[in-house]
Design an enzyme around this catalytic site. Sequence first.
Site, PDB file in Angstrom:
ATOM      1  CB  SER A 134       9.062   7.195  10.944  1.00  0.00           C
ATOM      2  OG  SER A 134       9.695   5.936  11.014  1.00  0.00           O
ATOM      3  CE1 TYR A 147      10.327   7.632   5.599  1.00  0.00           C
ATOM      4  CE2 TYR A 147      11.236   6.400   7.442  1.00  0.00           C
ATOM      5  CZ  TYR A 147      10.141   6.884   6.751  1.00  0.00           C
ATOM      6  OH  TYR A 147       8.864   6.640   7.212  1.00  0.00           O
TER       7      TYR A 147
HETATM    8  P1  NAP Z   1       2.086   4.975   1.044  1.00  0.00           P
HETATM    9  O1  NAP Z   1       0.837   4.182   0.923  1.00  0.00           O
HETATM   10  O2  NAP Z   1       3.136   4.839   0.013  1.00  0.00           O
HETATM   11  O3  NAP Z   1       1.665   6.506   1.204  1.00  0.00           O
HETATM   12  C1  NAP Z   1       2.423   7.592   0.811  1.00  0.00           C
HETATM   13  C2  NAP Z   1       1.458   8.654   0.310  1.00  0.00           C
HETATM   14  O4  NAP Z   1       2.185   9.858   0.087  1.00  0.00           O
HETATM   15  C3  NAP Z   1       0.783   8.263  -1.005  1.00  0.00           C
HETATM   16  O5  NAP Z   1      -0.617   8.355  -0.837  1.00  0.00           O
HETATM   17  C4  NAP Z   1       1.299   9.286  -1.998  1.00  0.00           C
HETATM   18  O6  NAP Z   1       0.235   9.667  -2.874  1.00  0.00           O
HETATM   19  C5  NAP Z   1       1.693  10.442  -1.089  1.00  0.00           C
HETATM   20  N1  NAP Z   1       2.748  11.260  -1.675  1.00  0.00           N
HETATM   21  C6  NAP Z   1       4.021  10.895  -2.004  1.00  0.00           C
HETATM   22  N2  NAP Z   1       4.655  11.912  -2.570  1.00  0.00           N
HETATM   23  C7  NAP Z   1       3.789  12.964  -2.591  1.00  0.00           C
HETATM   24  C8  NAP Z   1       3.853  14.286  -3.060  1.00  0.00           C
HETATM   25  N3  NAP Z   1       4.962  14.777  -3.645  1.00  0.00           N
HETATM   26  N4  NAP Z   1       2.771  15.080  -2.918  1.00  0.00           N
HETATM   27  C9  NAP Z   1       1.649  14.605  -2.333  1.00  0.00           C
HETATM   28  N5  NAP Z   1       1.513  13.360  -1.885  1.00  0.00           N
HETATM   29  C10 NAP Z   1       2.575  12.546  -2.021  1.00  0.00           C
HETATM   30  O7  NAP Z   1       2.818   4.640   2.431  1.00  0.00           O
HETATM   31  P2  NAP Z   1       2.394   4.855   3.960  1.00  0.00           P
HETATM   32  O8  NAP Z   1       3.139   3.847   4.704  1.00  0.00           O
HETATM   33  O9  NAP Z   1       0.922   4.946   4.116  1.00  0.00           O
HETATM   34  O10 NAP Z   1       3.088   6.261   4.273  1.00  0.00           O
HETATM   35  C11 NAP Z   1       2.414   7.348   4.858  1.00  0.00           C
HETATM   36  C12 NAP Z   1       3.338   8.070   5.837  1.00  0.00           C
HETATM   37  O11 NAP Z   1       3.645   7.201   6.915  1.00  0.00           O
HETATM   38  C13 NAP Z   1       4.686   8.504   5.251  1.00  0.00           C
HETATM   39  O12 NAP Z   1       5.001   9.802   5.726  1.00  0.00           O
HETATM   40  C14 NAP Z   1       5.657   7.492   5.823  1.00  0.00           C
HETATM   41  O13 NAP Z   1       6.965   7.997   5.936  1.00  0.00           O
HETATM   42  C15 NAP Z   1       5.028   7.254   7.179  1.00  0.00           C
HETATM   43  N6  NAP Z   1       5.441   6.011   7.834  1.00  0.00           N
HETATM   44  C16 NAP Z   1       5.239   4.819   7.235  1.00  0.00           C
HETATM   45  C17 NAP Z   1       5.658   3.653   7.872  1.00  0.00           C
HETATM   46  C18 NAP Z   1       5.486   2.294   7.247  1.00  0.00           C
HETATM   47  O14 NAP Z   1       6.141   1.357   7.714  1.00  0.00           O
HETATM   48  N7  NAP Z   1       4.602   2.111   6.266  1.00  0.00           N
HETATM   49  C19 NAP Z   1       6.286   3.715   9.126  1.00  0.00           C
HETATM   50  C20 NAP Z   1       6.476   4.967   9.711  1.00  0.00           C
HETATM   51  C21 NAP Z   1       6.042   6.105   9.057  1.00  0.00           C
HETATM   52  P3  NAP Z   1       0.442  10.054  -4.426  1.00  0.00           P
HETATM   53  O15 NAP Z   1       1.308   9.012  -5.028  1.00  0.00           O
HETATM   54  O16 NAP Z   1      -0.955  10.120  -4.956  1.00  0.00           O
HETATM   55  O17 NAP Z   1       1.078  11.402  -4.405  1.00  0.00           O
END
Ligand code: NAP
Length: 249
Positions: A134, A147
Site C-alpha cells: 500500500s 495497518y
Molecule cells: P477486500 O475486497 O476486502 O479484500 C481482502 C481479501 O482478503 C478478501 O478477499 C478476504 O477474503 C481476504 N482475507 C482477509 N483475511 C484473510 C485471511 N485470514 N485469510 C485469507 N484471506 C483473507 O479489499 P481489497 O482492497 O481488495 O484488499 C486487498 C489487498 O489490497 C489488501 O492487502 C489491502 O491491504 C491492499 N490494499 C487495498 C487498498 C484499498 O484502498 N482498497 C489500498 C492499498 C492496499 P475472505 O474474507 O474470503 O478471507
Amino acid sequence: MSDLKGRTAVVTGGGTGIGLACARRLAEMGVETILMGRQLDRLEDAAKTIAGARAIRCDVTDEDSVAEAFAAAGAIDILVNNAGIAAAAAFHKTPMADWQKIQAVNVDGLVRCSQAVIGPMLTADYARIINIASIAGLRGGAYVAPYTASKHAVVGLTKSLSLEYARTRLTVNAVCPGYVETQIVENAIANIMAKTGRSRDEAIAELAKTNPQGKLIQAEEVAEAVAWLCSPLSGSVSGQAITISGGAI
Ligand code: NAP
C-alpha cells in the site's frame, strides 16, 4: 503482454476486490489461477467466472490451513500475496489484540504463504512473488498505525527477499496502491461517515483528496501492474515497491 500459458498462480484474497482483478488479468494471460481465502462459497462463485480458475479455502493466519491449501494447490509459479485487512482507530486506544489481528493477516500470513512456495521456486526457470502492500507501506498515516506498520513490513520483506534470492529466477516485488474502490474502502467510507457525520460523497472526497489526481483507484489498474511484473520480460525487476496512487509518494 507475454503469454504465460501453463503457469499457475495463487492469489490470496482472490475472491474479491484487488485479488479478483489480479486473478482475472492473469487468466487473460493464460495463467491457471487458484483463488484462496476463508469464504469458500464466495471464492467458488468467483472462480466460476474465470477460465481455468480453482477455489481453495485458506485462512492465512492458520498454519495448518495454509499447509493444506498449498499442498492441494500443487506446483506454483506465481504467488500474489493480496489477503489483507485494515482498521482505523486512535493508536493509544488500540487494544493489542487489534494490533495483532492486523499483523497476523498482513504480515504473518504473507510470510507463511511465501514460505509455502519459495523452496521449489529457487530452482525453477521462472517464479514471481508479488506483494500487495500500500502507499501506507511507504509513508506514515494518522489513525492507521497498525495497518501502516504492517505494510511497511511488507515493503521491507519484499526488498530483503529480492536480495536474498537475486541469484535465482525468483523476483519479489510489491505494489503500493492508494485508495482503491473495494470493500476495504467501503468500510473506510462508512467509518468516516459514522465518526464525523459527513455524507457519503464528502467521505469519498476526503479519501480521493489523498490522490493528487483526485480520484479513487480501480482494482484493474493494480492488476495491470501485477500482470506486468509477472511477464517474462520483467525478470530484471525485483525488490521494487511500485506506487499506483495518482502520483502520491
Ligand atoms: P477486500 O475486497 O476486502 O479484500 C481482502 C481479501 O482478503 C478478501 O478477499 C478476504 O477474503 C481476504 N482475507 C482477509 N483475511 C484473510 C485471511 N485470514 N485469510 C485469507 N484471506 C483473507 O479489499 P481489497 O482492497 O481488495 O484488499 C486487498 C489487498 O489490497 C489488501 O492487502 C489491502 O491491504 C491492499 N490494499 C487495498 C487498498 C484499498 O484502498 N482498497 C489500498 C492499498 C492496499 P475472505 O474474507 O474470503 O478471507
